[in-house]
Scaffold this motif. Structure first.
Motif, PDB file in Angstrom:
ATOM      1  N   ILE A  66      -3.752 110.300  75.499  1.00 14.81           N
ATOM      2  CA  ILE A  66      -5.117 110.264  74.970  1.00 14.81           C
ATOM      3  C   ILE A  66      -6.106 109.781  76.028  1.00 14.81           C
ATOM      4  O   ILE A  66      -7.274 110.163  76.030  1.00 14.81           O
ATOM      5  CB  ILE A  66      -5.169 109.388  73.692  1.00 14.81           C
TER       6      ILE A  66
ATOM      7  N   GLU B 183       3.967 101.317  80.867  1.00 13.78           N
ATOM      8  CA  GLU B 183       3.276 101.925  79.728  1.00 13.78           C
ATOM      9  C   GLU B 183       1.863 102.239  80.187  1.00 13.78           C
ATOM     10  O   GLU B 183       1.270 101.470  80.927  1.00 13.78           O
ATOM     11  CB  GLU B 183       3.222 100.921  78.565  1.00 13.78           C
TER      12      GLU B 183
ATOM     13  N   ALA C  95      -3.793 101.592  78.665  1.00 10.98           N
ATOM     14  CA  ALA C  95      -2.931 101.732  77.500  1.00 10.98           C
ATOM     15  C   ALA C  95      -3.479 100.883  76.361  1.00 10.98           C
ATOM     16  O   ALA C  95      -4.404 100.097  76.544  1.00 10.98           O
ATOM     17  CB  ALA C  95      -1.518 101.262  77.861  1.00 10.98           C
ATOM     18  N   CYS C  96      -2.855 101.049  75.198  1.00  9.39           N
ATOM     19  CA  CYS C  96      -3.297 100.276  74.030  1.00  9.39           C
ATOM     20  C   CYS C  96      -2.319  99.170  73.680  1.00  9.39           C
ATOM     21  O   CYS C  96      -2.515  98.472  72.695  1.00  9.39           O
ATOM     22  CB  CYS C  96      -3.483 101.203  72.839  1.00  9.39           C
ATOM     23  N   ALA C  97      -1.248  99.031  74.431  1.00  5.69           N
ATOM     24  CA  ALA C  97      -0.187  98.042  74.185  1.00  5.69           C
ATOM     25  C   ALA C  97       0.777  98.494  73.101  1.00  5.69           C
ATOM     26  O   ALA C  97       1.763  97.818  72.824  1.00  5.69           O
ATOM     27  CB  ALA C  97      -0.747  96.656  73.844  1.00  5.69           C
ATOM     28  N   GLY C  98       0.512  99.640  72.486  1.00 10.23           N
ATOM     29  CA  GLY C  98       1.355 100.095  71.374  1.00 10.23           C
ATOM     30  C   GLY C  98       2.801 100.337  71.768  1.00 10.23           C
ATOM     31  O   GLY C  98       3.708 100.158  70.950  1.00 10.23           O
ATOM     32  N   CYS C  99       3.034 100.758  73.017  1.00 11.62           N
ATOM     33  CA  CYS C  99       4.416 101.035  73.433  1.00 11.62           C
ATOM     34  C   CYS C  99       5.214  99.734  73.530  1.00 11.62           C
ATOM     35  O   CYS C  99       6.372  99.672  73.106  1.00 11.62           O
ATOM     36  CB  CYS C  99       4.430 101.783  74.766  1.00 11.62           C
TER      37      CYS C  99
ATOM     38  N   GLY D 210       5.912 106.199  76.608  1.00 17.24           N
ATOM     39  CA  GLY D 210       4.741 106.675  75.890  1.00 17.24           C
ATOM     40  C   GLY D 210       4.012 107.829  76.551  1.00 17.24           C
ATOM     41  O   GLY D 210       4.105 108.055  77.754  1.00 17.24           O
ATOM     42  N   ASP D 211       3.277 108.550  75.707  1.00 14.63           N
ATOM     43  CA  ASP D 211       2.599 109.763  76.179  1.00 14.63           C
ATOM     44  C   ASP D 211       1.570 109.485  77.272  1.00 14.63           C
ATOM     45  O   ASP D 211       1.334 110.342  78.127  1.00 14.63           O
ATOM     46  CB  ASP D 211       1.919 110.463  74.999  1.00 14.63           C
ATOM     47  N   CYS D 212       0.920 108.336  77.247  1.00 14.77           N
ATOM     48  CA  CYS D 212      -0.076 108.046  78.292  1.00 14.77           C
ATOM     49  C   CYS D 212       0.599 107.992  79.660  1.00 14.77           C
ATOM     50  O   CYS D 212       0.095 108.554  80.632  1.00 14.77           O
ATOM     51  CB  CYS D 212      -0.793 106.728  78.006  1.00 14.77           C
TER      52      CYS D 212
ATOM     53  N   GLY E 217       6.176 109.839  73.368  1.00 20.53           N
ATOM     54  CA  GLY E 217       5.811 109.444  72.012  1.00 20.53           C
ATOM     55  C   GLY E 217       4.579 108.567  72.051  1.00 20.53           C
ATOM     56  O   GLY E 217       4.246 107.984  73.083  1.00 20.53           O
ATOM     57  N   CYS E 218       3.880 108.504  70.955  1.00 28.64           N
ATOM     58  CA  CYS E 218       2.648 107.695  70.923  1.00 28.64           C
ATOM     59  C   CYS E 218       2.614 106.879  69.639  1.00 28.64           C
ATOM     60  O   CYS E 218       1.953 107.253  68.695  1.00 28.64           O
ATOM     61  CB  CYS E 218       1.419 108.599  71.022  1.00 28.64           C
ATOM     62  N   PRO E 219       3.285 105.736  69.659  1.00 26.38           N
ATOM     63  CA  PRO E 219       4.198 105.280  70.704  1.00 26.38           C
ATOM     64  C   PRO E 219       5.589 105.895  70.502  1.00 26.38           C
ATOM     65  O   PRO E 219       5.870 106.445  69.444  1.00 26.38           O
ATOM     66  CB  PRO E 219       4.251 103.764  70.463  1.00 26.38           C
TER      67      PRO E 219
HETATM   68  S1  SF4 Z   1       1.326 106.288  74.331  1.00 25.87           S
HETATM   69 FE1  SF4 Z   1       0.163 105.791  72.475  1.00 25.87          FE
HETATM   70  S2  SF4 Z   1       0.943 103.763  71.883  1.00 25.87           S
HETATM   71 FE2  SF4 Z   1       1.511 104.068  74.056  1.00 25.87          FE
HETATM   72  S3  SF4 Z   1      -0.204 103.192  75.240  1.00 25.87           S
HETATM   73 FE3  SF4 Z   1      -0.655 105.381  74.960  1.00 25.87          FE
HETATM   74  S4  SF4 Z   1      -1.982 105.426  73.125  1.00 25.87           S
HETATM   75 FE4  SF4 Z   1      -0.918 103.453  73.124  1.00 25.87          FE
END
Ligand code: SF4
Length: 177
Positions: free
Chosen positions: A91, A57, A13-17, A83-85, A146-148
């Motif tokens: 992604i 997440e 993940a990107c930590a965005g959530c 989140g979508d991940c 959602g992203c996020p």
């Molecule tokens: S859903 Fe979007 S914001 Fe959340 S971890 Fe995945 S890429 Fe990041």
């Protein structure tokens, strides 16, 4: 009244959530009276202990991610994914278009900015697996896509859980981007 115990993790993940969770701003003060964060990336406590709510997440993309998802599932009564991940693979699942060798070669041989870089090789590194959403490894009770996901959606989902309900997100809080 006893606080609701929460554990969480981010996997691939990107930590965005989790950042979106922090975007609930002053509402976090009210939540702090009702929930207790145990092992989470926010508290940086790493040992999962029994909790009421588990949150994940990110997608599963290596054997360590699978293990963490199983540990959280084993320690919580309700598992929510953010989140979508985590919900769909997101992604991160674009990696499935390529072999592990192609991905590692691209990252370390083509894109690396380190002189004489090489692909890391250690028994401590968890083997990569095909990227998958959380529900392909453990049972999930609640989804917040959602992203996020918006801070509003996350706050709504948490508030519903605190009221003892499995949240059904209102359509205006849903994101599929
Ligand atoms: S859903 Fe979007 S914001 Fe959340 S971890 Fe995945 S890429 Fe990041």
């Amino acid at each position: 009244m006893a606080k609701v115990k929460v554990i969480s993790a981010w996997l691939d993940a990107c930590a965005g959530c989790h950042m979106s969770f922090l975007d609930i701003d002053e509402a976090i003060i009210g939540l702090a009276d009702k929930i207790e964060l145990l092992a989470t990336p926010i508290t940086d406590f790493k040992e999962f202990t029994p909790a009421d709510v588990g949150i994940i997440e990110g997608a599963i993309s290596n054997e360590h991610d699978e293990e963490v998802a199983k540990q959280i599932r084993a320690n919580c009564k309700i598992l929510m994914v953010w989140g979508d991940c985590a919900v769909f693979g997101g992604i991160v699942s674009m990696r499935n278009l390529f072999s592990n060798e192609e991905v590692l070669d691209r990252y370390y041989s083509t894109e690396s900015t380190t002189i004489n870089s090489k692909i890391p090789c250690s028994e401590e590194l968890p083997p990569l697996v095909k990227v998958k959403p959380i529900n392909q490894v453990v049972k999930v009770d609640c989804y917040v896509p959602g992203c996020p996901p918006s801070a509003k959606a996350i706050l709504y989902a948490l508030s519903e859980l605190l009221e003892g309900r499995i949240p059904v997100l209102p359509s205006e809080t849903m994101r599929y981007d």
